[in-house]
Design a protein around this motif. Sequence first.
Motif, PDB file in Angstrom:
ATOM      1  N   TYR A 156       0.843  -1.197   0.000  1.00 37.90           N
ATOM      2  CA  TYR A 156       0.000   0.000   0.000  1.00 37.90           C
ATOM      3  C   TYR A 156       0.876   1.243   0.000  1.00 37.90           C
ATOM      4  O   TYR A 156       1.949   1.246   0.617  1.00 37.90           O
ATOM      5  N   TYR A 195      -0.545 -10.056   0.408  1.00 35.06           N
ATOM      6  CA  TYR A 195       0.487  -9.509   1.305  1.00 35.06           C
ATOM      7  C   TYR A 195       0.349 -10.116   2.702  1.00 35.06           C
ATOM      8  O   TYR A 195      -0.753 -10.477   3.110  1.00 35.06           O
ATOM      9  N   ARG A 226      -2.942 -12.112   3.403  1.00 41.64           N
ATOM     10  CA  ARG A 226      -4.215 -11.634   2.852  1.00 41.64           C
ATOM     11  C   ARG A 226      -4.287 -11.968   1.363  1.00 41.64           C
ATOM     12  O   ARG A 226      -3.341 -11.726   0.626  1.00 41.64           O
ATOM     13  N   HIS A 269      -7.324  -8.363  -2.802  1.00 41.71           N
ATOM     14  CA  HIS A 269      -8.640  -7.770  -2.521  1.00 41.71           C
ATOM     15  C   HIS A 269      -8.582  -6.283  -2.787  1.00 41.71           C
ATOM     16  O   HIS A 269      -7.507  -5.674  -2.760  1.00 41.71           O
ATOM     17  N   HIS A 297     -10.398  -2.691  -1.455  1.00 42.43           N
ATOM     18  CA  HIS A 297     -11.240  -2.088  -0.424  1.00 42.43           C
ATOM     19  C   HIS A 297     -12.272  -1.158  -1.065  1.00 42.43           C
ATOM     20  O   HIS A 297     -11.928  -0.377  -1.957  1.00 42.43           O
TER      21      HIS A 297
HETATM   22 FE   LIG Z   1      -6.143  -4.601   2.453  1.00 41.96          FE
END
Ligand SMILES: [Fe+2]
Length: 223
Positions: A104, A143, A151, A154, A156
């Motif tokens: 991110y 990640y 995870r 995906h 958000h």
């Molecule tokens: Fe996330």
Amino acid sequence: MNKKFASRREFLGAGLGAAVLSGAAVSAALASSPQRATAPVGEGPFYPINGQTERDYDMTRVEGAAGRAKGDIILVQGRVLDDTGKPVSGALVDVWQANAAGRYDHEKDPSTAPIDPNFQSWAQVRADSEGAYSFLTIKPGAYPAEEKWVRPPHIHFKVSKRGYHEITTQMFFEGEPLNDIDNLYLAVAIADRAGITAKATRGTAKDGEAALLFGFDVVLKKA
Ligand SMILES: [Fe+2]
């Protein structure tokens, strides 16, 4: 037949059986079938805070940067509906995600994977008069969230419109093995998982660039 609770199949049957129903009338009946509200999934710690001003439809390019985001380009498209199946025109669809390396663009992300300077990572688009929205992006990488917890890919979502309950959720990708061992995915009731899992359709995106399209409808409850 109780119109309010008729299934989509019943409406189709009724439409086909009653020759007097025009195509428009059938469409209107289909459009008002009941919908299961989208299940919430946690916002997580990486909502964008970096003061980006660029939040347009195309997340695969950044203004002033020469290149294209790394990763598989995908088009995500769907509709924002209320729980009676009516379009929620003008709903704000706010999306953010990791880049192809699973990183991110956020100071709290402890990942050592590189930030992609060509990836916009955040978009805000509006649903049109039919409730339809879309954005062009790349498939995010998986990640590590914690030791022993990776995870799955995906995206958000935070979707809002005055008069409706805002929903914060995550779009998962159908067929990802990591879905089945993801704590957040597994916390969603089994009956609600299909509603947060996007299916791929191979085809031509409207700009001819995305090899894969993912359909993802969001259903809001009236406030
Ligand atoms: Fe996330």
